[in-house]
Design a protein around this motif. Structure first.
Motif, PDB file in Angstrom:
ATOM      1  N   GLN A 106      30.939  43.041  37.297  1.00  0.00           N
ATOM      2  CA  GLN A 106      30.206  42.932  38.633  1.00  0.00           C
ATOM      3  C   GLN A 106      29.590  44.152  39.116  1.00  0.00           C
ATOM      4  O   GLN A 106      30.162  45.125  39.018  1.00  0.00           O
ATOM      5  N   THR A 107      28.430  43.919  39.747  1.00  0.00           N
ATOM      6  CA  THR A 107      27.533  44.815  40.426  1.00  0.00           C
ATOM      7  C   THR A 107      28.452  45.562  41.742  1.00  0.00           C
ATOM      8  O   THR A 107      29.353  44.806  42.270  1.00  0.00           O
ATOM      9  N   VAL A 108      27.982  46.656  42.478  1.00  0.00           N
ATOM     10  CA  VAL A 108      28.582  47.126  43.723  1.00  0.00           C
ATOM     11  C   VAL A 108      28.299  46.004  44.580  1.00  0.00           C
ATOM     12  O   VAL A 108      29.294  45.653  45.492  1.00  0.00           O
ATOM     13  N   ARG A 109      27.117  45.386  44.497  1.00  0.00           N
ATOM     14  CA  ARG A 109      26.900  44.319  45.666  1.00  0.00           C
ATOM     15  C   ARG A 109      27.736  43.176  45.611  1.00  0.00           C
ATOM     16  O   ARG A 109      28.033  42.854  46.657  1.00  0.00           O
ATOM     17  N   ALA A 110      27.968  42.621  44.375  1.00  0.00           N
ATOM     18  CA  ALA A 110      28.814  41.563  44.104  1.00  0.00           C
ATOM     19  C   ALA A 110      30.091  42.070  44.504  1.00  0.00           C
ATOM     20  O   ALA A 110      31.019  41.208  45.067  1.00  0.00           O
ATOM     21  N   ASP A 123      45.654  40.964  46.065  1.00  0.00           N
ATOM     22  CA  ASP A 123      46.019  42.429  46.625  1.00  0.00           C
ATOM     23  C   ASP A 123      44.963  43.535  46.030  1.00  0.00           C
ATOM     24  O   ASP A 123      44.878  44.499  46.723  1.00  0.00           O
ATOM     25  N   LEU A 124      43.925  42.999  45.191  1.00  0.00           N
ATOM     26  CA  LEU A 124      43.098  44.242  45.029  1.00  0.00           C
ATOM     27  C   LEU A 124      41.757  43.408  44.146  1.00  0.00           C
ATOM     28  O   LEU A 124      42.114  42.507  43.448  1.00  0.00           O
ATOM     29  N   ILE A 125      40.756  44.273  44.441  1.00  0.00           N
ATOM     30  CA  ILE A 125      39.377  43.674  43.808  1.00  0.00           C
ATOM     31  C   ILE A 125      38.997  44.933  43.066  1.00  0.00           C
ATOM     32  O   ILE A 125      38.728  45.839  43.702  1.00  0.00           O
ATOM     33  N   GLY A 126      38.601  44.714  41.916  1.00  0.00           N
ATOM     34  CA  GLY A 126      37.835  45.996  40.935  1.00  0.00           C
ATOM     35  C   GLY A 126      36.795  45.281  40.198  1.00  0.00           C
ATOM     36  O   GLY A 126      36.937  44.208  39.990  1.00  0.00           O
ATOM     37  N   TRP A 131      34.588  51.077  38.113  1.00  0.00           N
ATOM     38  CA  TRP A 131      35.511  51.538  37.226  1.00  0.00           C
ATOM     39  C   TRP A 131      34.700  52.254  36.181  1.00  0.00           C
ATOM     40  O   TRP A 131      35.440  53.133  35.675  1.00  0.00           O
ATOM     41  N   GLY A 132      33.366  52.320  36.061  1.00  0.00           N
ATOM     42  CA  GLY A 132      32.662  52.732  35.174  1.00  0.00           C
ATOM     43  C   GLY A 132      33.132  52.409  33.596  1.00  0.00           C
ATOM     44  O   GLY A 132      32.953  53.167  32.699  1.00  0.00           O
ATOM     45  N   ALA A 133      33.579  51.051  33.541  1.00  0.00           N
ATOM     46  CA  ALA A 133      33.890  50.392  32.461  1.00  0.00           C
ATOM     47  C   ALA A 133      33.675  48.955  32.513  1.00  0.00           C
ATOM     48  O   ALA A 133      33.976  48.439  33.467  1.00  0.00           O
ATOM     49  N   SER A 134      32.939  48.486  31.646  1.00  0.00           N
ATOM     50  CA  SER A 134      32.880  47.041  31.328  1.00  0.00           C
ATOM     51  C   SER A 134      33.352  46.378  30.286  1.00  0.00           C
ATOM     52  O   SER A 134      33.547  46.775  29.204  1.00  0.00           O
TER      53      SER A 134
END
Length: 220
Positions: A106-110, A123-126, A131-134
């Motif tokens: 996902q993009t920064v906006r998403a 607990d977490l959304i990444g 992360w610079g990895a897709s």
């Protein structure tokens, strides 16, 4: 033992029908034609981004995302685009005492939209941009393993795609759940890999609580 569940985004939590429809509109292509080409590209095992090339050779998805934003038509999803089983399933899994995360390409906006939608649910959304990895790069799943406070074998990754979700998660040592919805899972569902590779095969996120409990009982 499954102690954590991490979810993909598109076609796992978010129904992308509206979003792909707006891309068809942006390209000036009838929505049913765009959808037909999308299915054909997936069935051929090609990258979904090839769909755009079929209609506009040289199409740069990153540049076009910005172009849409510049004219007030950015990619967008909201509560109405979530699948109906998402909220109840997250609530039940949380009640079961599981650690929950969301991690997808996902993009920064998403990522910002996801954090607004799921502030108190996980607990977490990444995201891949964070992360610079897709996906399907193994590095993405190594990032998942780094941020989840459990061992890879205790993290169930839930997604709708064999190549992007199930196979690389397995390579990272994680159990997986393949959910039967969206174009990828619908096309791949009866393939040999879809039948043998995932730890779980589910038609709804609502099945996860019971299925995880069964796995954990077997683990004892």
């Amino acid at each position: 033992m499954i102690r954590a569940v991490v979810f993909d985004v598109g076609e796992c939590l978010v129904d992308e029908t509206r979003e792909y429809g707006t891309w068809a509109d942006w390209l000036g292509v009838p929505r049913h034609t765009f959808a037909a080409m999308f299915g054909a590209v997936i069935a051929q095992g090609r990258d979904y981004r090839d769909v755009f090339q079929e209609f506009e050779p040289g199409f740069d998805l990153h540049e076009q995302r910005q172009a849409r934003a510049d004219v007030g038509q950015p990619e967008h999803f909201d509560e109405s685009d979530l699948y109906d089983d998402v909220r109840p399933a997250l609530a039940q899994l949380r009640a079961d005492g599981l650690w929950l995360g969301i991690a997808g390409n996902q993009t920064v906006r998403a990522g910002g939209i996801l954090r607004d939608l799921f502030t108190d649910d996980v607990d977490l959304i990444g995201t891949s941009d964070d992360w610079g990895a897709s996906k399907p790069d193994l590095l993405f799943f190594e990032r998942v393993a780094e941020v989840v406070p459990y061992e890879p074998g205790e993290i169930l990754y839930v997604g709708d795609r064999l190549e992007n979700d199930v196979k690389p998660a397995i390579a990272a040592g994680m159990p997986t759940a393949l959910i039967h919805r969206g174009p990828w899972a619908t096309i791949q569902w009866n393939s040999d890999d879809a039948k043998r590779l995932p730890t779980l095969r589910i038609d709804s996120l609502g099945e996860l609580s019971e299925q995880i409990a069964k796995l954990n009982e077997q683990g004892h």
